[in-house]
Design a protein around this motif. Sequence first.
Motif, PDB file in Angstrom:
ATOM      1  N   HIS A  42      32.924   1.100  -6.192  1.00 46.09           N
ATOM      2  CA  HIS A  42      31.812   1.241  -5.260  1.00 46.09           C
ATOM      3  C   HIS A  42      30.696   2.043  -5.914  1.00 46.09           C
ATOM      4  O   HIS A  42      30.925   3.114  -6.473  1.00 46.09           O
ATOM      5  CB  HIS A  42      32.269   1.941  -3.980  1.00 46.09           C
ATOM      6  CG  HIS A  42      31.155   2.166  -2.993  1.00 46.09           C
ATOM      7  ND1 HIS A  42      30.506   1.135  -2.364  1.00 46.09           N
ATOM      8  CD2 HIS A  42      30.563   3.304  -2.551  1.00 46.09           C
ATOM      9  CE1 HIS A  42      29.569   1.626  -1.566  1.00 46.09           C
ATOM     10  NE2 HIS A  42      29.577   2.947  -1.670  1.00 46.09           N
ATOM     11  N   SER A  43      29.463   1.523  -5.848  1.00 45.18           N
ATOM     12  CA  SER A  43      28.279   2.188  -6.379  1.00 45.18           C
ATOM     13  C   SER A  43      28.485   2.486  -7.873  1.00 45.18           C
ATOM     14  O   SER A  43      28.708   1.553  -8.645  1.00 45.18           O
ATOM     15  CB  SER A  43      27.979   3.440  -5.553  1.00 45.18           C
ATOM     16  OG  SER A  43      26.650   3.871  -5.734  1.00 45.18           O
ATOM     17  N   MET A  44      28.419   3.742  -8.317  1.00 43.76           N
ATOM     18  CA  MET A  44      28.681   4.025  -9.731  1.00 43.76           C
ATOM     19  C   MET A  44      30.003   3.420 -10.182  1.00 43.76           C
ATOM     20  O   MET A  44      30.143   2.951 -11.322  1.00 43.76           O
ATOM     21  CB  MET A  44      28.698   5.533  -9.985  1.00 43.76           C
ATOM     22  CG  MET A  44      28.984   5.923 -11.441  1.00 43.76           C
ATOM     23  SD  MET A  44      29.210   7.713 -11.698  1.00 43.76           S
ATOM     24  CE  MET A  44      30.920   7.899 -11.148  1.00 43.76           C
ATOM     25  N   GLY A  45      30.977   3.413  -9.291  1.00 41.86           N
ATOM     26  CA  GLY A  45      32.284   2.851  -9.617  1.00 41.86           C
ATOM     27  C   GLY A  45      32.240   1.382  -9.961  1.00 41.86           C
ATOM     28  O   GLY A  45      33.094   0.878 -10.700  1.00 41.86           O
ATOM     29  N   ALA A  46      31.234   0.650  -9.433  1.00 37.44           N
ATOM     30  CA  ALA A  46      31.109  -0.767  -9.775  1.00 37.44           C
ATOM     31  C   ALA A  46      30.724  -0.936 -11.237  1.00 37.44           C
ATOM     32  O   ALA A  46      31.256  -1.808 -11.939  1.00 37.44           O
ATOM     33  CB  ALA A  46      30.087  -1.439  -8.870  1.00 37.44           C
ATOM     34  N   SER A  47      29.794  -0.110 -11.717  1.00 41.39           N
ATOM     35  CA  SER A  47      29.430  -0.151 -13.139  1.00 41.39           C
ATOM     36  C   SER A  47      30.619   0.240 -14.003  1.00 41.39           C
ATOM     37  O   SER A  47      30.867  -0.361 -15.061  1.00 41.39           O
ATOM     38  CB  SER A  47      28.252   0.791 -13.414  1.00 41.39           C
ATOM     39  OG  SER A  47      27.080   0.345 -12.779  1.00 41.39           O
ATOM     40  N   LEU A  48      31.361   1.235 -13.556  1.00 43.97           N
ATOM     41  CA  LEU A  48      32.555   1.657 -14.293  1.00 43.97           C
ATOM     42  C   LEU A  48      33.593   0.537 -14.319  1.00 43.97           C
ATOM     43  O   LEU A  48      34.225   0.290 -15.354  1.00 43.97           O
ATOM     44  CB  LEU A  48      33.128   2.917 -13.646  1.00 43.97           C
ATOM     45  CG  LEU A  48      34.420   3.472 -14.240  1.00 43.97           C
ATOM     46  CD1 LEU A  48      34.264   3.808 -15.717  1.00 43.97           C
ATOM     47  CD2 LEU A  48      34.874   4.705 -13.451  1.00 43.97           C
TER      48      LEU A  48
END
Length: 258
Positions: A103-109
């Motif tokens: 989710h959010s930054m976690g999507a890029s990660l």
Amino acid sequence: MNVGAPRTAPRENICANGWLRRYRATTGVRRRLLVLPHAGGSAGFFHTWGAAFDSSTEVLVARYPGRHDRLADPCITTMSELADRVTEAILPFHDVPLSVFGHSMGASLAYELALRLGRRHGSRPAALHVSSRKPPHRLTPRALQEQGDEALIEEMRRLGGTDESVLGDPELREIVLPAIRADFTIVGTYGPRAAEPVGCPVYAYIGDDDGGISVADMAAWSDVAVGGFELDVLPGGHFYLVEQQEPMVRLIAARLSD
């Protein structure tokens, strides 16, 4: 897969040298879901997800350093290091189909983890689930990490998803601000970059009232999805998944692979 009834009181433990919180499957592991929190977030935000899937699904949630009982661990400030560390942590858990949700930054990660699994380990996730974040080639980073504490706090308030009792308490703010600043440094220094495909299906999710990301932005994740792409728009803002947890879990569960 047969979604079945949600679990109650799943067994949980900390593993992978502190990097993962593991909610154990109770009838034998047939699939795993790795959850990667947002900037300023923690594994505790997704605690209820540990019991939300069926008894054959094991849920793993990343535990970023610099928060809660990892408060003494140095914060990470680059996407490359964070992705390297989480990739290393997840390798022992790739013996059954592994889907990744960020989710959010976690999507890029999640995207960076999928690339590393393919490039370095000849593997790939069963699916990549991305939420409330532009794809890598459409990112427009903001240098919020270079601003003062108040600017970071106001951005956290704008986005939602953080307890106001934490943001409004000077002593608690002092504790959480280093991790928030580290995460916004990751966000502010990552992208844009080429749309390198991942070798798995990609599922994208967004709230219909997210002021910072459009449905067209999320649809552009299809550019990295050579294995198929679907987009779901749910009611809500940047943290739509709080109020929409049940339909969100149903969507993800229906897409998990054995």
